[in-house]
Scaffold this active site. Sequence first.
Site, mmCIF file in Angstrom:
data_model
loop_
_atom_site.group_PDB
_atom_site.id
_atom_site.type_symbol
_atom_site.label_atom_id
_atom_site.label_comp_id
_atom_site.label_asym_id
_atom_site.label_seq_id
_atom_site.Cartn_x
_atom_site.Cartn_y
_atom_site.Cartn_z
ATOM 1 N N ARG A 105 -0.289 -3.062 16.305
ATOM 2 C CA ARG A 105 1.109 -3.743 15.234
ATOM 3 C C ARG A 105 2.565 -4.105 16.729
ATOM 4 O O ARG A 105 2.224 -2.708 16.857
ATOM 5 C CB ARG A 105 1.005 -2.865 14.281
ATOM 6 C CG ARG A 105 2.397 -2.673 13.954
ATOM 7 C CD ARG A 105 2.680 -1.133 12.641
ATOM 8 N NE ARG A 105 1.281 -1.064 11.843
ATOM 9 C CZ ARG A 105 1.353 0.182 11.920
ATOM 10 N NH1 ARG A 105 2.318 0.866 11.439
ATOM 11 N NH2 ARG A 105 0.434 -0.067 10.618
ATOM 12 N N HIS A 149 -0.387 2.557 16.508
ATOM 13 C CA HIS A 149 -1.122 1.433 15.761
ATOM 14 C C HIS A 149 -0.475 0.442 17.474
ATOM 15 O O HIS A 149 -1.066 -0.347 17.265
ATOM 16 C CB HIS A 149 -0.308 0.497 14.999
ATOM 17 C CG HIS A 149 -1.224 1.083 13.639
ATOM 18 N ND1 HIS A 149 -2.182 0.706 12.827
ATOM 19 C CD2 HIS A 149 -1.177 2.052 12.763
ATOM 20 C CE1 HIS A 149 -2.392 0.762 11.991
ATOM 21 N NE2 HIS A 149 -1.686 2.009 11.422
ATOM 22 N N ASP A 156 -5.864 0.835 10.266
ATOM 23 C CA ASP A 156 -6.071 1.074 8.939
ATOM 24 C C ASP A 156 -7.233 0.411 7.980
ATOM 25 O O ASP A 156 -7.080 -0.744 7.992
ATOM 26 C CB ASP A 156 -5.019 0.627 8.441
ATOM 27 C CG ASP A 156 -3.805 1.689 8.659
ATOM 28 O OD1 ASP A 156 -4.009 2.729 9.517
ATOM 29 O OD2 ASP A 156 -2.526 0.742 8.977
ATOM 30 N N GLU A 218 -3.030 10.186 5.691
ATOM 31 C CA GLU A 218 -3.488 8.778 5.543
ATOM 32 C C GLU A 218 -4.726 8.880 5.579
ATOM 33 O O GLU A 218 -5.378 9.141 6.597
ATOM 34 C CB GLU A 218 -2.592 7.708 6.133
ATOM 35 C CG GLU A 218 -1.457 7.854 5.949
ATOM 36 C CD GLU A 218 -0.251 6.845 7.124
ATOM 37 O OE1 GLU A 218 0.572 6.537 7.063
ATOM 38 O OE2 GLU A 218 -0.986 6.787 7.683
ATOM 39 N N HIS A 221 -6.146 5.807 7.947
ATOM 40 C CA HIS A 221 -6.275 5.868 9.131
ATOM 41 C C HIS A 221 -6.763 6.838 10.360
ATOM 42 O O HIS A 221 -7.256 7.753 9.836
ATOM 43 C CB HIS A 221 -4.578 6.077 9.018
ATOM 44 C CG HIS A 221 -3.807 6.817 10.511
ATOM 45 N ND1 HIS A 221 -2.756 5.661 10.901
ATOM 46 C CD2 HIS A 221 -3.797 7.206 12.041
ATOM 47 C CE1 HIS A 221 -2.192 5.547 12.041
ATOM 48 N NE2 HIS A 221 -2.893 6.343 12.868
#
Length: 239
Positions: A105, A149, A156, A218, A221
């Site tokens: 990301r 990320h 994910d 999460e 993740h």
Amino acid sequence: MNSAVSSTLFLAALLLGTEATADGTPTLSPAKTAAQAGLVDIRQLAPDIAEDIKYAGSDNFVGTPVDGYLAPKCFLLKPAAEALARVERDLRAQHRRLQIFDCYRPARAVAHFVRWAGDLSDQRTKPEHYPDLDKRALLGDYIAPVSGHSRGATTDLTLMQCDAHDTHCKPLDMGTSFDYFGTLANTESPKATSAQHANRELLRAAMEREGFRNYSMEWWHYTLTPEPTPDTIYDVPVQ
């Protein structure tokens, strides 16, 4: 200074090239392309892996394509990409497959998230993504000013079960959608059913066999451990 403004200023400092500090602030890589950063497209290693890259479109908690996502692709540093390809290969022997929502990301995407979180007038995605939370609660545990990320070793994803011929695959019920902000998304949430816990455990076991560690808040993740570049983040676009 409110948290949204301070987070945005922190990201701006990183994007201007702040060096790593003793408090753990990461270094922003000078890389301008994925190749310079050592990031590889997962499809180079697993050509038909299932992808639903949420931030390249509008089906996400921001409700719009996210800065830095110019194409729906999954990039990871090579060691993480190789490990993820092994997970996919091993799952196929069990008529299962991965479906990827996000990988590397860009730092500019994280800055976009922080700006969105600070705009309390934008509540369009609340019913789907944070129905039980005040938007002001999202900065911190859910949206951080720097994301793991951006280090290139986090992904994910979810798990799909296929038929005996591997021609039709369906995501398993994990209890929430991707990027659901709330305790039901916690991997060990007592609110999840026994079947949902079993599905989460199937995903976790498959990922852990290749060195990925789950983030407990999460279920989707996972980060390769040890990370290849734990003190460096990247901002090259996904394209």
